[in-house]
Write an enzyme that holds these catalytic residues in place. Sequence first.
Site, PDB file in Angstrom:
ATOM      1  N   TYR A  27      -3.171  -0.418  10.130  1.00  0.00           N
ATOM      2  CA  TYR A  27      -3.103  -0.780   8.715  1.00  0.00           C
ATOM      3  C   TYR A  27      -1.718  -0.476   8.147  1.00  0.00           C
ATOM      4  CZ  TYR A  27      -4.244  -0.903   3.738  1.00  0.00           C
ATOM      5  OH  TYR A  27      -4.264  -1.187   2.392  1.00  0.00           O
TER       6      TYR A  27
ATOM      7  N   SER B 139       0.855  -1.189   0.000  1.00  0.00           N
ATOM      8  CA  SER B 139       0.000   0.000   0.000  1.00  0.00           C
ATOM      9  C   SER B 139       0.887   1.235   0.000  1.00  0.00           C
ATOM     10  CB  SER B 139      -0.902   0.007   1.243  1.00  0.00           C
ATOM     11  OG  SER B 139      -1.520   1.268   1.430  1.00  0.00           O
TER      12      SER B 139
END
Length: 221
Positions: A118, A105
């Site tokens: 996250y 990500s």
Amino acid sequence: LELHLDNAKDTLREIKSTGGLVDSYACNVADQKVVNTVVGTILKTGNIDILVNNAGIAHVGNIENTLESDMDTIYNVNIKGTYNCMQAVIPGMKENGGVILNMASIASSVGISDRFAYSMSKGAVLTMTYSIAKDYIAHGIRCNSISPARIHTPFVDGFIKANYPGNEKEMFENLSKTQPIGRMGKPDEVANLALYLCSDEASFITGADFPIDGGFIKLNG
């Protein structure tokens, strides 16, 4: 934890309709025994040449409002799940070569507000990618990662609807503008990059991360 087997079956039918050979399995990547069982079943039909670690879950919050249970859930899927799948396929790939592609990500590389757990997990995915690439290059295994920014999926629509009822259009536009290019990415755009990195055309690429982010990492600020 949701396993969307119906979605997989829809894709299975679509591939079969074009003459492709395909099968689908429900697999909780957080459970090593389940992963090993599914991988073992697949190996009975042939080698595993490509692994794409795409399973993952999100979490919103800074460290103060991230519970221990949140950390455990994120770890089990995003980090341990990636570990479980790679560990299961690498013994076979050591004999025949192969490609591993991990879904990282932009949060792996840059600070994102309210994404503590996250970001932690995707940072781990990025560094696991480097480690696998280094350790198994002599065995003919390539390992890379993709780092998307926001991609317009049903998850995004559901997130906006649940958290900003009555204000969906404005929030969608705001989230789209987060990317300098002015829109979210499309799933097919990520899929096309994944297809390239797993193909023989990318045989000289390993130990690399590929942002697909509409300019987010380099052009923001």
